[in-house]
Design a protein around this motif. Structure first.
Motif, mmCIF file in Angstrom:
data_model
loop_
_atom_site.group_PDB
_atom_site.id
_atom_site.type_symbol
_atom_site.label_atom_id
_atom_site.label_comp_id
_atom_site.label_asym_id
_atom_site.label_seq_id
_atom_site.Cartn_x
_atom_site.Cartn_y
_atom_site.Cartn_z
ATOM 1 N N ALA A 52 23.634 83.374 -33.682
ATOM 2 C CA ALA A 52 22.716 83.859 -34.721
ATOM 3 C C ALA A 52 23.499 84.732 -35.686
ATOM 4 O O ALA A 52 24.068 85.752 -35.280
ATOM 5 C CB ALA A 52 21.578 84.652 -34.088
ATOM 6 N N TYR A 53 23.556 84.323 -36.934
ATOM 7 C CA TYR A 53 24.359 85.042 -37.928
ATOM 8 C C TYR A 53 23.587 86.243 -38.458
ATOM 9 O O TYR A 53 22.493 86.116 -39.003
ATOM 10 C CB TYR A 53 24.733 84.111 -39.076
ATOM 11 N N VAL A 54 24.158 87.427 -38.277
ATOM 12 C CA VAL A 54 23.534 88.670 -38.735
ATOM 13 C C VAL A 54 23.923 88.912 -40.187
ATOM 14 O O VAL A 54 25.113 88.976 -40.511
ATOM 15 C CB VAL A 54 23.983 89.860 -37.863
ATOM 16 N N ASP A 55 22.931 89.054 -41.078
ATOM 17 C CA ASP A 55 23.254 89.309 -42.483
ATOM 18 C C ASP A 55 23.599 90.776 -42.680
ATOM 19 O O ASP A 55 23.775 91.537 -41.731
ATOM 20 C CB ASP A 55 22.095 88.880 -43.400
ATOM 21 N N GLU A 56 23.697 91.203 -43.915
ATOM 22 C CA GLU A 56 24.138 92.569 -44.211
ATOM 23 C C GLU A 56 23.070 93.622 -43.932
ATOM 24 O O GLU A 56 23.339 94.815 -43.984
ATOM 25 C CB GLU A 56 24.593 92.665 -45.672
ATOM 26 N N ASN A 57 21.832 93.187 -43.674
ATOM 27 C CA ASN A 57 20.781 94.158 -43.331
ATOM 28 C C ASN A 57 21.097 94.795 -41.983
ATOM 29 O O ASN A 57 21.251 94.098 -40.979
ATOM 30 C CB ASN A 57 19.415 93.467 -43.274
ATOM 31 N N LYS A 59 21.027 96.403 -38.441
ATOM 32 C CA LYS A 59 20.156 96.345 -37.277
ATOM 33 C C LYS A 59 20.753 97.222 -36.193
ATOM 34 O O LYS A 59 21.960 97.399 -36.108
ATOM 35 C CB LYS A 59 20.007 94.902 -36.784
ATOM 36 N N THR A 60 19.896 97.763 -35.362
ATOM 37 C CA THR A 60 20.367 98.605 -34.274
ATOM 38 C C THR A 60 20.664 97.746 -33.052
ATOM 39 O O THR A 60 20.197 96.598 -32.948
ATOM 40 C CB THR A 60 19.322 99.661 -33.912
ATOM 41 N N ALA A 61 21.406 98.325 -32.110
ATOM 42 C CA ALA A 61 21.702 97.617 -30.868
ATOM 43 C C ALA A 61 20.415 97.320 -30.105
ATOM 44 O O ALA A 61 20.272 96.260 -29.482
ATOM 45 C CB ALA A 61 22.662 98.437 -30.014
ATOM 46 N N GLY A 62 19.460 98.260 -30.176
ATOM 47 C CA GLY A 62 18.174 98.052 -29.512
ATOM 48 C C GLY A 62 17.414 96.859 -30.074
ATOM 49 O O GLY A 62 16.848 96.054 -29.327
ATOM 50 N N GLN A 63 17.415 96.730 -31.415
ATOM 51 C CA GLN A 63 16.751 95.590 -32.045
ATOM 52 C C GLN A 63 17.424 94.279 -31.658
ATOM 53 O O GLN A 63 16.757 93.289 -31.330
ATOM 54 C CB GLN A 63 16.777 95.758 -33.566
ATOM 55 N N LEU A 64 18.759 94.266 -31.704
ATOM 56 C CA LEU A 64 19.495 93.043 -31.379
ATOM 57 C C LEU A 64 19.304 92.652 -29.919
ATOM 58 O O LEU A 64 19.184 91.466 -29.596
ATOM 59 C CB LEU A 64 20.980 93.229 -31.692
ATOM 60 N N ASP A 84 29.709 90.321 -39.618
ATOM 61 C CA ASP A 84 30.804 90.733 -40.497
ATOM 62 C C ASP A 84 30.632 92.205 -40.828
ATOM 63 O O ASP A 84 29.527 92.654 -41.156
ATOM 64 C CB ASP A 84 30.809 89.931 -41.804
ATOM 65 N N ASN A 85 31.718 92.954 -40.739
ATOM 66 C CA ASN A 85 31.745 94.339 -41.237
ATOM 67 C C ASN A 85 30.680 95.237 -40.620
ATOM 68 O O ASN A 85 30.074 96.060 -41.296
ATOM 69 C CB ASN A 85 31.600 94.361 -42.768
ATOM 70 N N GLN A 86 30.410 95.071 -39.333
ATOM 71 C CA GLN A 86 29.492 95.975 -38.647
ATOM 72 C C GLN A 86 30.275 97.155 -38.076
ATOM 73 O O GLN A 86 31.469 97.067 -37.840
ATOM 74 C CB GLN A 86 28.744 95.232 -37.537
ATOM 75 N N ARG A 93 28.060 99.610 -28.585
ATOM 76 C CA ARG A 93 26.757 99.586 -27.931
ATOM 77 C C ARG A 93 26.409 98.179 -27.431
ATOM 78 O O ARG A 93 25.847 98.021 -26.351
ATOM 79 C CB ARG A 93 25.675 100.063 -28.903
ATOM 80 N N LEU A 94 26.765 97.168 -28.206
ATOM 81 C CA LEU A 94 26.501 95.796 -27.783
ATOM 82 C C LEU A 94 27.281 95.458 -26.518
ATOM 83 O O LEU A 94 26.763 94.785 -25.617
ATOM 84 C CB LEU A 94 26.859 94.819 -28.906
ATOM 85 N N ILE A 95 28.523 95.922 -26.442
ATOM 86 C CA ILE A 95 29.323 95.694 -25.236
ATOM 87 C C ILE A 95 28.687 96.387 -24.043
ATOM 88 O O ILE A 95 28.581 95.823 -22.952
ATOM 89 C CB ILE A 95 30.772 96.176 -25.453
ATOM 90 N N GLN A 96 28.244 97.618 -24.241
ATOM 91 C CA GLN A 96 27.605 98.353 -23.159
ATOM 92 C C GLN A 96 26.327 97.656 -22.676
ATOM 93 O O GLN A 96 26.004 97.702 -21.492
ATOM 94 C CB GLN A 96 27.284 99.776 -23.628
ATOM 95 N N GLU A 97 25.624 97.002 -23.591
ATOM 96 C CA GLU A 97 24.377 96.308 -23.251
ATOM 97 C C GLU A 97 24.627 94.855 -22.836
ATOM 98 O O GLU A 97 23.687 94.113 -22.553
ATOM 99 C CB GLU A 97 23.413 96.322 -24.446
ATOM 100 N N LYS A 98 25.915 94.434 -22.826
ATOM 101 C CA LYS A 98 26.294 93.058 -22.473
ATOM 102 C C LYS A 98 25.659 92.026 -23.406
ATOM 103 O O LYS A 98 25.212 90.957 -22.980
ATOM 104 C CB LYS A 98 25.936 92.752 -21.025
ATOM 105 N N ILE A 99 25.631 92.343 -24.689
ATOM 106 C CA ILE A 99 25.108 91.422 -25.701
ATOM 107 C C ILE A 99 26.304 90.758 -26.392
ATOM 108 O O ILE A 99 27.143 91.443 -26.974
ATOM 109 C CB ILE A 99 24.243 92.164 -26.730
ATOM 110 N N GLY A 100 26.368 89.447 -26.352
ATOM 111 C CA GLY A 100 27.497 88.729 -26.909
ATOM 112 C C GLY A 100 27.552 88.796 -28.428
ATOM 113 O O GLY A 100 26.522 88.816 -29.090
#
Length: 321
Positions: A52-57, A59-64, A84-86, A93-100
């Motif tokens: 899923a491609y995240v645009d420039e808007n 988003k928090t780790a919780g939302q993702l 890109d450019n996050q 945080r994504l690594i801590q939550e195990k989100i790819g």
């Protein structure tokens, strides 16, 4: 999206097929998800993953996390985000939550997908959540003190005051995270596949806070410790000196001094001097009596003070690699 295929091939050694997610799958998603991302289907040796491609808007780790769980449940496939450019904080945080996620040409973290491959008896890769303190020390030494590629693992062990067995484990850990390669037979060496700046970009989200615990004690002059805290901030940035003493001490050294009653007074809440107990030895990285700048950044990267955050980000931005 061809750059993702190229990146996976070059960094993880995976030959992948990438195509638009079929409309039949998209229709399974509620409108806020269907139109909130651009979706692709990644296929590697019969295993599939939705990107899923995240645009420039922002988003928090919780939302993702919440949205990836919803996507995965509805599509019955693992999900990872392409970004890109996050910020490094979001990636951490994504690594801590195990989100790819995949940052093209920079970083790949796909725990569910690669674990599913491993479960089918083909060990492709493993991803510890965070670097171990010992592996972090080795990287910070290479990034700031001297290039380690010319030295054997035995020689690196001597430089970092680790056993050869520990260095061998560190090398395997860094290789598993695609931060280096190991060459040689009798005398093994590390080869870093990117330059220092790129290596920092790839590794920093996986690095730990160096401080394990903080104490406060009475002021002592007999032992020279590495200056940390406000003094280090003032030394490396344009922040003003506050006069507050703070020192970084490796945990084994702290425990030894504490047992010998080096401090007459030590407390977890208040005292004249702040004592930071570190997970790795700050002396090995110390520069002119201060903790190293990259460890300083790691200490303060989540600080809520806007001036501190701005100064340490500028410290990294202006660094000569």
């Amino acid at each position: 999206m061809k750059r993702i295929q190229k990146f996976l091939q070059e960094t993880v050694g995976l030959s992948a097929n990438l195509e638009k997610l079929p409309d039949s799958q998209l229709k399974k998603l509620p409108m806020y998800l269907e139109y909130g991302y651009n979706y692709y289907l990644l296929t590697v040796e019969g295993h599939q993953l939705v990107l899923a491609y995240v645009d420039e808007n922002l988003k928090t780790a919780g939302q993702l996390k919440k949205q990836s769980q919803a996507m995965s449940n509805l599509l019955n496939l693992p999900v990872a985000f392409v970004m890109d450019n996050q910020s490094s904080q979001l990636k951490r945080r994504l690594i801590q939550e195990k989100i790819g996620f995949i940052v093209p040409e920079s970083q790949v973290y796909l725990p569910q997908f690669l674990i599913s491959l491993t479960e089918n008896a083909r060990p492709v890769h493993s991803f510890p959540e965070l670097l171990s303190p010992s592996a972090q020390l080795l990287l910070l030494y290479h990034l700031q003190k001297e290039y380690l590629e010319p030295f054997s693992l035995k020689e690196i062990a001597q430089k970092l005051d680790y056993t050869p067995k520990t260095i061998t484990k560190i090398a395997a850990e860094l290789k598993s995270k695609n931060l280096c390669q190991i060459i040689g037979t009798k005398e093994k060496r590390l080869v870093f596949i990117v330059d220092r700046k790129q290596l920092w970009t790839m590794a920093e989200p996986q690095m730990q806070q160096p401080i394990s615990k903080v104490f406060f004690a009475d002021s002592k002059d007999k032992v020279k410790f590495c200056q940390s805290g406000d003094a280090a901030l003032a030394h490396y940035t344009f922040l003003a000196e506050t006069g507050k003493e703070a020192y970084a001490i490796y945990k084994p050294e702290f425990e030894e001094l504490k047992e010998k009653k080096y401090w007459e007074y030590i407390d977890e809440l208040e005292g004249d001097v702040r004592i930071e107990v570190w997970k790795y030895n700050p002396r090995i990285l110390s520069i002119n009596g201060y903790i190293d700048p990259l460890s300083l950044y790691l200490c303060y990267r989540e600080d809520t003070n806007e001036r501190v955050a701005a100064e340490i980000n500028e410290l990294i931005h202006n660094r000569k690699w």
